[in-house]
Design a protein around this motif. Structure first.
Motif, PDB file in Angstrom:
ATOM      1  N   ALA A  20      -5.764  -3.093  -1.548  1.00 52.80           N
ATOM      2  CA  ALA A  20      -4.982  -4.274  -1.167  1.00 52.80           C
ATOM      3  C   ALA A  20      -4.542  -4.100   0.275  1.00 52.80           C
ATOM      4  O   ALA A  20      -4.380  -2.974   0.751  1.00 52.80           O
ATOM      5  N   ASP A  40      -5.099 -12.567  -3.869  1.00 53.44           N
ATOM      6  CA  ASP A  40      -4.179 -11.820  -4.744  1.00 53.44           C
ATOM      7  C   ASP A  40      -4.064 -10.356  -4.331  1.00 53.44           C
ATOM      8  O   ASP A  40      -3.375  -9.578  -4.979  1.00 53.44           O
ATOM      9  N   ARG A  41      -4.737  -9.987  -3.236  1.00 50.79           N
ATOM     10  CA  ARG A  41      -4.590  -8.612  -2.761  1.00 50.79           C
ATOM     11  C   ARG A  41      -4.190  -8.578  -1.289  1.00 50.79           C
ATOM     12  O   ARG A  41      -4.456  -7.628  -0.561  1.00 50.79           O
ATOM     13  N   PHE A  42      -3.552  -9.640  -0.855  1.00 46.37           N
ATOM     14  CA  PHE A  42      -3.091  -9.731   0.526  1.00 46.37           C
ATOM     15  C   PHE A  42      -1.606 -10.100   0.519  1.00 46.37           C
ATOM     16  O   PHE A  42      -1.222 -11.107  -0.074  1.00 46.37           O
ATOM     17  N   TYR A  43      -0.772  -9.304   1.146  1.00 48.60           N
ATOM     18  CA  TYR A  43       0.674  -9.555   1.138  1.00 48.60           C
ATOM     19  C   TYR A  43       1.270  -9.363   2.517  1.00 48.60           C
ATOM     20  O   TYR A  43       1.044  -8.352   3.180  1.00 48.60           O
ATOM     21  N   MET A  64      -2.930   1.854  -7.269  1.00 48.98           N
ATOM     22  CA  MET A  64      -3.730   1.109  -6.283  1.00 48.98           C
ATOM     23  C   MET A  64      -3.991   1.936  -5.026  1.00 48.98           C
ATOM     24  O   MET A  64      -3.493   3.046  -4.879  1.00 48.98           O
TER      25      MET A  64
ATOM     26  N   LEU B 135       4.325  -5.423  -8.285  1.00 51.16           N
ATOM     27  CA  LEU B 135       3.265  -6.192  -7.629  1.00 51.16           C
ATOM     28  C   LEU B 135       1.883  -5.718  -8.110  1.00 51.16           C
ATOM     29  O   LEU B 135       0.997  -6.528  -8.406  1.00 51.16           O
ATOM     30  N   ALA B 136       1.730  -4.391  -8.192  1.00 51.41           N
ATOM     31  CA  ALA B 136       0.454  -3.833  -8.683  1.00 51.41           C
ATOM     32  C   ALA B 136       0.204  -4.290 -10.124  1.00 51.41           C
ATOM     33  O   ALA B 136      -0.925  -4.637 -10.486  1.00 51.41           O
ATOM     34  N   ILE B 139      -0.988  -7.867 -10.098  1.00 53.11           N
ATOM     35  CA  ILE B 139      -2.392  -7.973  -9.679  1.00 53.11           C
ATOM     36  C   ILE B 139      -3.307  -7.573 -10.837  1.00 53.11           C
ATOM     37  O   ILE B 139      -4.311  -8.230 -11.118  1.00 53.11           O
ATOM     38  N   LEU B 166      11.526  -9.560  -0.640  1.00 54.56           N
ATOM     39  CA  LEU B 166      10.114  -9.475  -1.040  1.00 54.56           C
ATOM     40  C   LEU B 166       9.926  -9.819  -2.521  1.00 54.56           C
ATOM     41  O   LEU B 166       9.010 -10.562  -2.892  1.00 54.56           O
ATOM     42  N   TYR B 170       7.527 -12.937  -3.809  1.00 54.54           N
ATOM     43  CA  TYR B 170       6.314 -12.773  -4.608  1.00 54.54           C
ATOM     44  C   TYR B 170       6.577 -12.942  -6.111  1.00 54.54           C
ATOM     45  O   TYR B 170       5.737 -12.580  -6.931  1.00 54.54           O
TER      46      TYR B 170
END
Lengths: 305, 275
Positions: A20, A40-43, A64, B135-136, B139, B166, B170
């Motif tokens: 990511a 969904d893998r960019f923040y 990850m 967050l992980a 995903i 954050l 999200y």
């Protein structure tokens, strides 16, 4: 260099669903293709480097392989303790990527220079520190770092990639660019192009210099350093502060090995912040890191000045 | 979730066990932070007993919910809670805590003990780590929950507020942060330091669902956790109003007992007050 960064990340994300990209409000006109391809893998963590590193570390401990991207002048220093504790102490596989290594943000001024990044990042246990010399090395360094199970810091110049001779990449090995009998220049990452030009100028004066490129400064390629000592004259070129610098690591290594050298010069940044407005080429000239200054410095060493 | 009186009593009993174990650990090993550990005893007891889905036989499984102790100096309470739910043998608390050559340090270390997923002890980092885990999970479409316990003094750190932003941005709905609001820091009372004031309103203004609760009332804590878990939107913060050192009158709300460990003269009264 920036395109090599973006393209390699897309390639890695295609190959590995754990990859990511997190960034702290940088990368305009560079990272958009990644965002489009992997929404969904960019923040974007906002202008918040501590949060960038903590979030990446949390993703890493959840399995990850995050890449945390910001500017070299901000990220290692602003988020230093988060990098120390949450990334390095936890040995979390976060790849921290900085743009703007050394003084390459030029006329943006000392707030945007990152001459301390090497000392900061090299001081951390579990951290590998890489300053790629060209776009090819940047791509290889990213592939290596993302695949590694440990933290890495990869910082590259805000400048077009120099055209260096074709060469392979091994993260743990220095690159032998040329060989000479009179001395060896060990050039850190972005200084390789200047080192090669300096070696050309010195060759014209009759001095044969080896040139080694050190993209990886931690760990050092000890074998290459000791091989370079055969020339008995070592010149370390590094666009970072000399205090706690790579030249010091190299000097320690040589002294501890029992090898003898006749001359050793640390050609790095000593002293203060850049003064008046100056562009990048003018800055490295002011600090004696351009090819002409380096050649003069080395010639003066041979001439006993 | 309907939880009866017997569960409330069992949680209170676990909180008592945590305090008694922490008292013995800090007394025998002359280490640890008793004030912060006592203030979060009910917070941990209710979470570990009634809400955290954690297989005590496999505490490090990826299927388990995640708990991060952001206020890492409360480690003795964390170890006691884990031992009391069976993540590892309770006797280890009194053998290994702060003992050279073992991994049960004054501050928790990632992976050093079953059920310790993060290294903490430097304040202001656990919420960000919890955001990263949540967050992980989002995903990877994992359904587990992430809980993180912060001190109110810890919220002096700017990094905490970066992470509050954050988590909201999200939409980390599986994330619950508990603030141990004991109003006493390591040099003085909150009101004499930065005066965090109405923390609930502050966090709410960052877009979080906020629940304020008496952090020593197990029944109320059960309601708060239920409500946090049932909340359909973004992240929830439980502001648990507590007393630092709660449980032994001599330790309560005193800066000295942020640092001090009990000596012989404190043990009789502490033991009798803790029952």
């Amino acid at each position: 260099m920036r395109n090599a960064f973006a393209n390699t990340l897309i390639e890695m994300a295609e190959r590995d669903p754990r990859v990511a990209l997190l960034m702290a409000e940088v990368g305009f006109s560079v990272v958009e293709p990644f965002e489009k391809k992997f929404p969904d893998r960019f923040y974007n963590t906002g202008i918040a480097e501590q949060s960038l590193i903590l979030t990446a570390a949390g993703m890493a401990i959840a399995g990850m392989r995050p890449v945390a991207y910001s500017m070299s002048c901000f990220l290692p220093s602003r988020a230093f303790e988060q990098i120390k504790v949450s990334v390095c102490y936890q040995d979390a596989p976060v790849t921290i990527v900085g743009i703007g290594a050394g003084m390459s943000y030029g006329e943006m001024g000392p707030t945007h220079h990152a001459t301390e990044e090497s000392a900061l990042m090299r001081a951390l246990p579990n951290m590998t520190v890489i300053f790629p010399s060209d776009a090819g090395e940047l791509a290889e360094a990213l592939r290596w770092a993302i695949n590694s199970d440990h933290p890495a810091y990869v910082s590259f110049r805000k400048a077009p990639s120099p055209k260096l001779p074709e060469h392979g990449f091994d993260a743990m090995r220095a690159v032998p660019y040329r060989s000479g009998k009179d001395g060896a220049i060990l050039a850190v990452g972005m200084s390789v192009a200047e080192a090669l030009a300096a070696a050309d100028a010195l060759a014209a004066k009759g001095f044969g210099l080896s040139v080694w490129g050190l993209h990886t400064v931690k760990p050092l390629d000890e074998e290459a350093v000791l091989a370079a000592c055969e020339t008995e004259n070592i010149f370390v070129l590094d666009e970072h502060q000399g205090w706690a610098g790579t030249a010091g690591d190299i000097a320690s290594l040589i002294l501890e090995s029992g090898k003898r050298v006749r001359r050793f010069r640390d050609i790095s940044i000593r002293g203060g912040f850049a003064g008046k407005v100056a562009r990048y080429p003018e800055l490295i000239e002011q600090f004696g890191l351009d090819a002409t200054s380096v050649a003069e410095n080395i010639a003066s060493a041979f001439e006993g000045k | 979730m309907q939880i009866g009186e017997s569960e409330v009593r069992a949680c209170a009993e676990l909180a008592g066990n945590i305090r008694r174990d922490v008292l013995r650990m800090t007394y025998e090993k002359k280490a640890g932070f008793i004030g912060t550990s006592f203030s979060c005893a009910e917070i941990l007891a209710v979470l570990f007993r009634s809400f955290l889905e954690l297989d005590a036989r496999d505490p490090d499984s990826e299927k388990n919910d995640v708990f991060i102790l952001s206020k890492g100096h409360g480690a003795s309470a964390l170890y006691a809670a884990l031992a009391n739910i069976g993540a590892f043998g309770r006797e280890r608390l009194f053998e290994e805590f702060n003992e050279a050559g073992y991994n049960m340090g004054v501050h928790p270390k990632r992976g050093a003990l079953p059920g310790v997923p993060a290294s903490t002890g430097s304040l202001g980092q656990g919420l960000g780590l919890a955001c990263g885990v949540a967050l992980a999970d989002k995903i990877a479409k994992r359904g587990r929950r992430v809980f993180v316990l912060l001190g109110d003094g810890e919220c002096n750190e700017g990094s905490v507020w970066e992470s509050f932003m954050l988590a909201n941005r999200y939409g980390l709905g599986k994330l619950t942060a508990i603030i141990d609001r004991n109003r006493l820091q390591s040099y003085g009372h909150d009101c004499e330091v930065l005066d965090m004031g109405d923390m609930g309103s502050k966090i709410k203004s960052f877009g979080w669902n906020v629940i304020a609760v008496d952090g020593h009332d197990c029944g109320r804590l059960i309601d708060a956790y239920s409500s946090a878990i049932g909340h359909g939107g973004g992240p929830t913060a439980i502001v648990a109003n507590t007393i630092k050192g709660k449980g032994v009158s001599a330790f309560e709300d005193k800066v000295l007992w942020h640092y001090k460990w009990p000596e012989d003269e404190h043990m009789a009264i502490a033991t009798s007050e803790l029952g």
